[in-house]
Design an enzyme around this catalytic site. Structure first.
Site, short mmCIF file in Angstrom:
data_model
loop_
_atom_site.label_atom_id
_atom_site.label_comp_id
_atom_site.label_asym_id
_atom_site.label_seq_id
_atom_site.Cartn_x
_atom_site.Cartn_y
_atom_site.Cartn_z
N CYS A 123 0.82 -1.22 0.00
CA CYS A 123 0.00 0.00 0.00
C CYS A 123 0.85 1.27 0.00
O CYS A 123 0.33 2.38 -0.11
CB CYS A 123 -0.95 -0.02 1.18
SG CYS A 123 -1.86 -1.55 1.30
N HIS A 267 -3.82 6.75 2.21
CA HIS A 267 -4.17 5.41 1.73
C HIS A 267 -5.55 5.05 2.25
O HIS A 267 -5.87 5.28 3.42
CB HIS A 267 -3.11 4.43 2.23
CG HIS A 267 -3.48 3.00 2.00
ND1 HIS A 267 -4.00 2.54 0.80
CD2 HIS A 267 -3.43 1.91 2.82
CE1 HIS A 267 -4.23 1.25 0.89
NE2 HIS A 267 -3.90 0.85 2.10
N ASN A 298 -10.22 -1.11 -0.20
CA ASN A 298 -8.76 -0.92 -0.12
C ASN A 298 -8.12 -1.53 -1.37
O ASN A 298 -8.11 -2.75 -1.53
CB ASN A 298 -8.25 -1.61 1.16
CG ASN A 298 -6.73 -1.52 1.32
OD1 ASN A 298 -6.02 -1.18 0.38
ND2 ASN A 298 -6.25 -1.83 2.50
C1 LIG Z 1 -10.09 -5.31 9.96
C2 LIG Z 1 -10.76 -4.36 10.92
C3 LIG Z 1 -11.84 -3.54 10.21
C4 LIG Z 1 -11.43 -5.17 12.00
O1 LIG Z 1 -12.00 -4.32 12.96
P1 LIG Z 1 -11.72 -4.55 14.49
O2 LIG Z 1 -12.55 -3.58 15.20
O3 LIG Z 1 -10.24 -4.52 14.72
O4 LIG Z 1 -12.30 -6.02 14.68
P2 LIG Z 1 -11.80 -7.16 15.68
O5 LIG Z 1 -11.00 -8.12 14.87
O6 LIG Z 1 -11.21 -6.58 16.91
O7 LIG Z 1 -13.16 -7.81 16.04
C5 LIG Z 1 -14.14 -7.09 16.81
C6 LIG Z 1 -15.40 -7.91 16.87
O8 LIG Z 1 -15.99 -7.93 15.55
C7 LIG Z 1 -16.15 -9.29 15.14
N1 LIG Z 1 -15.88 -9.35 13.71
C8 LIG Z 1 -14.69 -9.54 13.08
N2 LIG Z 1 -14.85 -9.52 11.78
C9 LIG Z 1 -16.16 -9.31 11.55
C10 LIG Z 1 -16.94 -9.17 10.40
N3 LIG Z 1 -16.41 -9.24 9.17
N4 LIG Z 1 -18.26 -8.93 10.55
C11 LIG Z 1 -18.81 -8.82 11.75
N5 LIG Z 1 -18.13 -8.96 12.89
C12 LIG Z 1 -16.81 -9.20 12.79
C13 LIG Z 1 -15.15 -10.08 15.94
O9 LIG Z 1 -15.56 -11.42 16.05
C14 LIG Z 1 -15.17 -9.35 17.25
O10 LIG Z 1 -16.32 -9.77 17.96
P3 LIG Z 1 -16.27 -9.92 19.58
O11 LIG Z 1 -16.00 -8.52 20.09
O12 LIG Z 1 -17.64 -10.42 19.90
O13 LIG Z 1 -15.18 -10.87 19.86
C15 LIG Z 1 -9.74 -3.40 11.56
O14 LIG Z 1 -8.90 -4.08 12.44
C16 LIG Z 1 -8.89 -2.72 10.54
O15 LIG Z 1 -9.39 -2.04 9.66
N6 LIG Z 1 -7.60 -2.83 10.68
C17 LIG Z 1 -6.67 -2.18 9.78
C18 LIG Z 1 -6.75 -2.86 8.49
C19 LIG Z 1 -5.99 -2.13 7.47
O16 LIG Z 1 -5.87 -0.95 7.50
N7 LIG Z 1 -5.49 -2.90 6.55
C20 LIG Z 1 -4.85 -2.41 5.45
C21 LIG Z 1 -3.48 -2.00 5.73
S1 LIG Z 1 -2.81 -1.72 4.23
#
Ligand SMILES: CC(C)(COP(=O)(O)OP(=O)(O)OC[C@H]1O[C@@H](n2cnc3c(N)ncnc32)[C@H](O)[C@@H]1OP(=O)(O)O)[C@@H](O)C(=O)NCCC(=O)NCCS
Length: 342
Positions: A123, A267, A298
């Site tokens: 990215c 980004h 993304n």
């Molecule tokens: C991926 C992302 C959106 C996930 O969000 P998050 O808030 O960190 O999610 P978590 O993994 O902590 O999960 C939180 C809760 O949502 C749930 N969950 C995870 N994925 C899910 C989905 N697709 N749909 C619904 N619920 C989901 C989990 O099970 C968890 O539930 P719980 O609290 O009951 O255990 C976030 O971490 C993110 O955007 N990270 C950066 C990614 C990024 O920028 N990537 C590109 C870099 S180039």
């Protein structure tokens, strides 16, 4: 008798002369993603900001999307393809190891014998390409350089992985970098942190995958086609804390304050990351911010030029405005700079 080598001499300054993008025709709304993973439209929108993304069809190859995007950038810059003295393609989703896809793209565009090569900086790929292009133009190894960020991340998405299936999209963005009478690209603040190489990576190397008899057929968990996996929360924290500092360094290096910006084009990884950076940078509310992630997801190396094109198209930013760009991702790698918009 002492002889000296005559060094290459380039332009004093460089700038972006044109930008162009290509978005695949097939729109994948969140409702379609819900066919693959247990989630909800509301969860995806509030946690990531994404409402829909584009996925490429069979005809929308890495090369085809690149040629389309580059054609627009070349037209906007008003140069002819023969004037391009370098083609840099940033991508992590061209699935053929060699030759570089850049040579085919250069040939199809009519760039003559221009040097053409691919770079892998995820990215941050567009920013890495921009830094190279700026150096090439000012160092005298090329008059104009075409920088393309292109991805078909749908090819590397595991549709059953709840943590990534909704994030990635496909597309291409391109920019022409060339000589300028005034500075148009500030110092690129770029870097890497290999100690976090595992945070975003391909699940398995191609040789590992193909060593398994059912690898390509996807039989059983062990035998899946390689895909991108990500420790979402780790990436999120790194992006929010460390990348805001890198963005500030790019402003400082360019001698620009946040209130002098005409646009912020980060980004497009996650809307919450974008909002946190806005706060950390104390970006005035009147500075327009790219939020292309809503419609595009993304697209890794393509995300910044795609978002830049869209802001200019929609009149959210104007030619000549100063924009802060920052890319960050798998590696981990990052690149930020202040640029003058074409
Ligand atoms: C991926 C992302 C959106 C996930 O969000 P998050 O808030 O960190 O999610 P978590 O993994 O902590 O999960 C939180 C809760 O949502 C749930 N969950 C995870 N994925 C899910 C989905 N697709 N749909 C619904 N619920 C989901 C989990 O099970 C968890 O539930 P719980 O609290 O009951 O255990 C976030 O971490 C993110 O955007 N990270 C950066 C990614 C990024 O920028 N990537 C590109 C870099 S180039």
């Amino acid at each position: 008798m002492s002889v000296t080598i005559r060094p290459a001499t380039g332009a004093q300054f460089s700038r972006i002369h044109g930008v162009g993008g290509y978005r695949p025709t097939r729109v994948i709304p969140n409702s379609e993603v819900l066919n693959w993973i247990d989630s909800s439209d509301e969860w995806i929108r509030t946690r990531s900001g994404i409402a829909e993304r584009r996925w490429a069809g069979p005809e929308e190859s890495v090369a085809e999307m690149s040629v389309q995007a580059a054609g627009k950038a070349i037209a906007m810059s008003g140069i002819s393809p023969e004037q391009i003295g370098g083609v840099i393609v940033a991508t992590v989703s061209h699935l053929k190891q060699t030759p570089a896809i850049a040579t085919e793209i250069a040939q199809r565009l009519g760039c003559g014998t221009a040097p053409a090569f691919d770079i892998s900086a995820a990215c941050a790929g567009f920013g890495y390409g921009l830094s190279l292009a700026d150096g090439m133009v000012r160092g005298g190894s090329a008059e104009y350089v075409l920088v393309i960020g292109v991805e078909r991340l749908s090819d590397l998405t595991d549709k059953s992985d709840r943590s990534t299936a909704f994030i990635f999209g496909d597309g291409a963005g391109a920019a022409i970098v060339g000589p300028s009478d005034t500075p148009g690209i500030g110092k690129v603040i770029w870097g890497s942190d290999g100690s976090q190489a595992d945070v975003i990576s391909q699940t398995q190397a191609w040789d590992t995958a193909f060593a398994k008899p059912d690898a390509v057929n996807g039989a059983g968990d062990e035998a899946k086609w390689p895909a991108l996996r990500m420790e979402g929360q780790t990436v999120f924290r790194w992006a929010v804390y460390d990348m805001a500092k890198v963005a500030q360094q790019a402003l400082d290096a360019a001698g620009i304050t946040a209130d002098q910006l005409g646009a912020f084009i980060p980004h497009q990884a996650n809307m919450r990351i974008i909002d946190s950076m806005i706060k950390a940078l104390k970006l005035p509310a009147e500075v327009p911010v790219a939020r292309d992630i809503v419609e595009t997801g993304n697209t890794s190396a393509a995300s910044i030029p795609l978002a830049m094109e869209r802001m200019l198209e929609r009149g959210q930013a104007r030619s000549g405005d100063l924009a802060l760009i920052i890319g960050f991702g798998a590696g981990l790698v990052y690149a930020a700079a202040v640029v003058t918009l074409p």
